[in-house]
Write a protein that holds these residues in place. Structure first.
Motif, PDB file in Angstrom:
ATOM      1  N   CYS A 111       0.900  -1.178  -0.038  1.00  0.00           N
ATOM      2  CA  CYS A 111       0.050   0.010   0.054  1.00  0.00           C
ATOM      3  C   CYS A 111       0.913   1.396   0.120  1.00  0.00           C
ATOM      4  O   CYS A 111       0.662   2.154  -0.894  1.00  0.00           O
ATOM      5  N   TRP A 112       1.908   1.335   0.811  1.00  0.00           N
ATOM      6  CA  TRP A 112       2.834   2.550   0.821  1.00  0.00           C
ATOM      7  C   TRP A 112       3.556   2.560  -0.407  1.00  0.00           C
ATOM      8  O   TRP A 112       3.680   3.368  -0.966  1.00  0.00           O
ATOM      9  N   GLN A 113       4.378   1.350  -0.744  1.00  0.00           N
ATOM     10  CA  GLN A 113       5.477   1.474  -2.245  1.00  0.00           C
ATOM     11  C   GLN A 113       4.488   1.616  -3.390  1.00  0.00           C
ATOM     12  O   GLN A 113       5.075   2.318  -4.200  1.00  0.00           O
ATOM     13  N   THR A 114       3.220   1.269  -3.498  1.00  0.00           N
ATOM     14  CA  THR A 114       2.713   1.081  -5.139  1.00  0.00           C
ATOM     15  C   THR A 114       1.719   2.245  -4.850  1.00  0.00           C
ATOM     16  O   THR A 114       1.128   2.393  -5.878  1.00  0.00           O
ATOM     17  N   TRP A 115       1.150   2.689  -3.812  1.00  0.00           N
ATOM     18  CA  TRP A 115       0.024   3.333  -3.917  1.00  0.00           C
ATOM     19  C   TRP A 115       0.133   4.938  -3.220  1.00  0.00           C
ATOM     20  O   TRP A 115       0.032   5.916  -3.893  1.00  0.00           O
TER      21      TRP A 115
ATOM     22  N   MET B  98      -5.176   1.948   7.113  1.00  0.00           N
ATOM     23  CA  MET B  98      -4.521   1.073   6.243  1.00  0.00           C
ATOM     24  C   MET B  98      -5.629   0.131   5.339  1.00  0.00           C
ATOM     25  O   MET B  98      -5.563  -0.055   4.290  1.00  0.00           O
ATOM     26  N   ALA B  99      -6.566  -0.389   6.168  1.00  0.00           N
ATOM     27  CA  ALA B  99      -7.729  -0.937   5.653  1.00  0.00           C
ATOM     28  C   ALA B  99      -8.583  -0.092   4.591  1.00  0.00           C
ATOM     29  O   ALA B  99      -8.696  -0.460   3.500  1.00  0.00           O
TER      30      ALA B  99
ATOM     31  N   ARG C  74      -8.089   1.596  -3.200  1.00  0.00           N
ATOM     32  CA  ARG C  74      -7.363   0.955  -4.456  1.00  0.00           C
ATOM     33  C   ARG C  74      -8.193   0.189  -5.258  1.00  0.00           C
ATOM     34  O   ARG C  74      -7.979  -0.038  -6.446  1.00  0.00           O
ATOM     35  N   ALA C  75      -9.593  -0.186  -4.639  1.00  0.00           N
ATOM     36  CA  ALA C  75     -10.452  -0.975  -5.594  1.00  0.00           C
ATOM     37  C   ALA C  75     -11.508  -0.134  -6.405  1.00  0.00           C
ATOM     38  O   ALA C  75     -11.952   0.836  -6.125  1.00  0.00           O
ATOM     39  N   PRO C  76     -11.387  -0.557  -7.594  1.00  0.00           N
ATOM     40  CA  PRO C  76     -12.124   0.394  -8.717  1.00  0.00           C
ATOM     41  C   PRO C  76     -13.606   0.688  -8.510  1.00  0.00           C
ATOM     42  O   PRO C  76     -13.968   1.605  -8.721  1.00  0.00           O
ATOM     43  N   PRO C  77     -14.400  -0.283  -8.093  1.00  0.00           N
ATOM     44  CA  PRO C  77     -15.869  -0.183  -7.940  1.00  0.00           C
ATOM     45  C   PRO C  77     -16.288   0.870  -6.904  1.00  0.00           C
ATOM     46  O   PRO C  77     -15.474   0.721  -5.829  1.00  0.00           O
TER      47      PRO C  77
ATOM     48  N   HIS D 247     -12.876  -7.387  -2.395  1.00  0.00           N
ATOM     49  CA  HIS D 247     -11.732  -6.641  -2.335  1.00  0.00           C
ATOM     50  C   HIS D 247     -10.961  -6.555  -1.216  1.00  0.00           C
ATOM     51  O   HIS D 247      -9.746  -5.803  -1.202  1.00  0.00           O
ATOM     52  N   TYR D 248     -11.107  -7.097  -0.274  1.00  0.00           N
ATOM     53  CA  TYR D 248     -10.468  -7.247   1.118  1.00  0.00           C
ATOM     54  C   TYR D 248      -9.811  -8.748   1.260  1.00  0.00           C
ATOM     55  O   TYR D 248      -8.467  -8.824   1.442  1.00  0.00           O
ATOM     56  N   ASN D 249     -10.653  -9.353   1.561  1.00  0.00           N
ATOM     57  CA  ASN D 249     -10.381 -10.916   1.744  1.00  0.00           C
ATOM     58  C   ASN D 249      -9.792 -11.730   0.727  1.00  0.00           C
ATOM     59  O   ASN D 249      -9.050 -12.565   0.644  1.00  0.00           O
TER      60      ASN D 249
END
Length: 156
Positions: free
Chosen positions: A65-69, A105-106, A112-115, A133-135
């Motif tokens: 999450c930190w490195q790519t977003w 962080m959650a 990051r999920a598109p819908p 999108h989470y599990n």
């Protein structure tokens, strides 16, 4: 199993994070329900696994999450750090001791999920969104069974 008071958790932890990172009541109910499903608001570390915090996020997911977003979302990263009382990005272990950080962080994982999020009062929709999108489809969560926990989150 004992745990945190659901209404207090929703008001004191989740709402401030959603106010900082947005958007709205659907995110509040989604995050509250996610914590109920993932940890029962009782476990700070996964019993047999690497996941940490009430949202049971794995350190690799945290780091991604930190490195790519977040590194490319400076305003969101700054808001996240401020609402969590932090001056710089911590390691994944902070999700155990800083409840707002674990929640934030959650929220980032969901951002990051598109819908779009389901309606704030749609327990089945929120549960299905969590599963997808989470599990993830390979995870242990059962969207049908967990809808009752998302309803508790809505009602809190």
């Amino acid at each position: 199993m004992s745990g945190l008071d659901l209404a207090q958790f929703k008001t004191l932890i989740v709402r401030p994070v959603v106010s900082a990172l947005g958007p709205g009541e659907g995110a509040v109910n989604l995050l509250t329900g996610t914590a109920l499903v993932e940890s029962g608001l009782a476990y700070l570390a996964q019993i047999r696994g690497p996941a940490l915090g009430l949202f049971q996020m794995e350190p690799a997911t945290h780091d991604d999450c930190w490195q790519t977003w977040l590194r490319y979302q400076s305003a969101t990263a700054a808001s996240l750090l401020q609402v969590c009382g932090l001056s710089s990005p911590p390691g994944a272990g902070a999700m155990v001791s800083n409840l707002r950080y674990a929640c934030a962080m959650a929220r980032v994982k969901y951002l990051r999920a598109p819908p779009s999020l389901p309606d704030a009062s749609d327990a089945a929709g929120l549960s299905a969104y969590h599963k997808q999108h989470y599990n993830t489809p390979l995870g242990a969560a059962n969207a049908t069974r967990n809808a009752a926990l998302f309803q508790q989150a809505i009602d809190a």
